[in-house]
Design a protein around this motif. Structure first.
Motif, PDB file in Angstrom:
ATOM      1  N   THR A  24      -4.163  -3.032  -7.229  1.00 17.57           N
ATOM      2  CA  THR A  24      -3.514  -2.239  -8.273  1.00 17.57           C
ATOM      3  C   THR A  24      -3.478  -0.760  -7.900  1.00 17.57           C
ATOM      4  O   THR A  24      -2.460  -0.079  -8.086  1.00 17.57           O
ATOM      5  CB  THR A  24      -4.251  -2.416  -9.613  1.00 17.57           C
ATOM      6  N   SER A  28      -0.245   1.533  -7.216  1.00 17.63           N
ATOM      7  CA  SER A  28      -0.077   2.738  -8.039  1.00 17.63           C
ATOM      8  C   SER A  28       0.152   3.972  -7.182  1.00 17.63           C
ATOM      9  O   SER A  28       1.042   4.786  -7.459  1.00 17.63           O
ATOM     10  CB  SER A  28      -1.307   2.936  -8.929  1.00 17.63           C
ATOM     11  N   TYR A  29      -0.656   4.129  -6.140  1.00 16.20           N
ATOM     12  CA  TYR A  29      -0.508   5.302  -5.276  1.00 16.20           C
ATOM     13  C   TYR A  29       0.789   5.228  -4.465  1.00 16.20           C
ATOM     14  O   TYR A  29       1.409   6.262  -4.176  1.00 16.20           O
ATOM     15  CB  TYR A  29      -1.713   5.441  -4.350  1.00 16.20           C
ATOM     16  N   SER A  32       3.433   6.227  -6.902  1.00 16.05           N
ATOM     17  CA  SER A  32       3.301   7.656  -7.168  1.00 16.05           C
ATOM     18  C   SER A  32       3.939   8.479  -6.059  1.00 16.05           C
ATOM     19  O   SER A  32       4.666   9.443  -6.313  1.00 16.05           O
ATOM     20  CB  SER A  32       1.820   8.030  -7.314  1.00 16.05           C
ATOM     21  N   GLY A  42      -1.471   8.739  -8.930  1.00 17.73           N
ATOM     22  CA  GLY A  42      -1.651   7.304  -8.829  1.00 17.73           C
ATOM     23  C   GLY A  42      -2.640   6.746  -9.830  1.00 17.73           C
ATOM     24  O   GLY A  42      -2.483   5.623 -10.324  1.00 17.73           O
ATOM     25  N   LEU A  45      -0.902   6.091 -13.114  1.00 14.55           N
ATOM     26  CA  LEU A  45      -0.120   4.861 -13.048  1.00 14.55           C
ATOM     27  C   LEU A  45      -1.024   3.640 -13.099  1.00 14.55           C
ATOM     28  O   LEU A  45      -0.691   2.633 -13.727  1.00 14.55           O
ATOM     29  CB  LEU A  45       0.712   4.843 -11.756  1.00 14.55           C
ATOM     30  N   ALA A  46      -2.183   3.721 -12.446  1.00 11.62           N
ATOM     31  CA  ALA A  46      -3.114   2.594 -12.448  1.00 11.62           C
ATOM     32  C   ALA A  46      -3.611   2.285 -13.863  1.00 11.62           C
ATOM     33  O   ALA A  46      -3.734   1.121 -14.251  1.00 11.62           O
ATOM     34  CB  ALA A  46      -4.298   2.888 -11.525  1.00 11.62           C
ATOM     35  N   ILE A  49      -0.751   0.586 -15.705  1.00 10.68           N
ATOM     36  CA  ILE A  49      -0.596  -0.796 -15.257  1.00 10.68           C
ATOM     37  C   ILE A  49      -1.717  -1.662 -15.811  1.00 10.68           C
ATOM     38  O   ILE A  49      -1.494  -2.793 -16.255  1.00 10.68           O
ATOM     39  CB  ILE A  49      -0.578  -0.861 -13.717  1.00 10.68           C
TER      40      ILE A  49
END
Length: 254
Positions: A24, A28-29, A32, A42, A45-46, A49
């Protein structure tokens, strides 16, 4: 082959949880860097998610514990438990220089106290505006605005209902995401480019995940300094929430 893989992953739940979290974070990164050029960190976003996956798992299973309700991901309950959570919070402060911390001095202490009280007042005020006018609910949701850890700690101590505790956690998560996403855009304007301002920033914002995520996007070298004061912020909030802040709220609204 599939059944054997599922069986192995289920029996080694903690390792599976680490692998899923690692995947994950990698996704995410990657998103990003590719989609936002690093402007949306990131870590933010993680978190998004993770919340989405928890909602989808709850909707699919009818459970109340997010992805933990999925047998394959039951190890998330241990990975996200109190022991590893507290270890992660404390470990973020390692690497900070004592000489730089001393330079922060009184400003860091003032930032800690002011940050806790200001966040609590805003959170309690929003709770009151939405109809949560009893002292216990206002205090719990206000504590959640301090951080999503202080909220449930305070709620458990003063006897808040599970619904109110959930709201306090939600308030803390919203704050964490806003801090993580918003701070990099304002870093230059507020001079967030040195250890002293990073410590003051950590003391004012407090949410360790938000502070660390935003500082990582600004300058990774500042992360330990912000993490140091934000960790103290969490501890101070846990002490003040069920005591000073609760009694002050009761004196004003009881």
């Amino acid at each position: 082959m599939y059944d054997i893989l599922v069986q192995v992953m289920t029996k080694n739940g903690l390792l599976t949880a680490f692998a899923v979290v690692g995947l994950t974070m990698w996704i995410s990164y990657y998103l990003s860097a590719r989609l936002t050029r690093g402007h949306l960190h990131g870590s933010a976003l993680a978190i998004m998610i993770g919340l989405l996956l928890a909602y989808m798992a709850g909707a699919a299973t009818g459970g109340t514990k997010g992805v933990v309700d999925l047998k394959l991901l039951s190890g998330m309950g241990l990975l996200g438990g109190a022991m590893l959570r507290d270890f992660a919070i404390v470990s973020t402060a390692y690497g900070a220089s004592l000489s730089d911390m001393r330079r922060c001095g009184l400003s860091g202490i003032v930032a800690l106290v002011l940050g806790v009280v200001l966040s609590f007042v805003i959170g309690a005020g929003v709770a009151y505006a939405f109809g949560y006018t009893d002292v216990v609910s206002m205090t719990t949701i206000g504590a959640g605005a301090v951080t999503y850890i202080v909220g449930p700690v305070t709620g458990a101590a003063i006897g808040a209902s599970s619904d109110v505790v959930a709201l306090s956690i939600a308030a803390g998560l919203v704050k964490s995401v806003l801090v993580m996403v918003g701070a990099p855009f304002f870093a230059k304007a507020i001079g967030l480019d040195n250890p002293r301002t990073a410590m003051v920033y950590g003391g004012m914002m407090g949410t360790t995940s938000g502070v660390c995520g935003s500082l990582a996007a600004i300058d990774p070298k500042l992360v330990p300094y912000g993490a140091m004061t934000s960790t103290f912020y969490t501890g101070l909030g846990c002490l003040m929430g069920p005591s000073v802040l609760f009694f002050a709220t009761r004196a004003l609204f009881a």
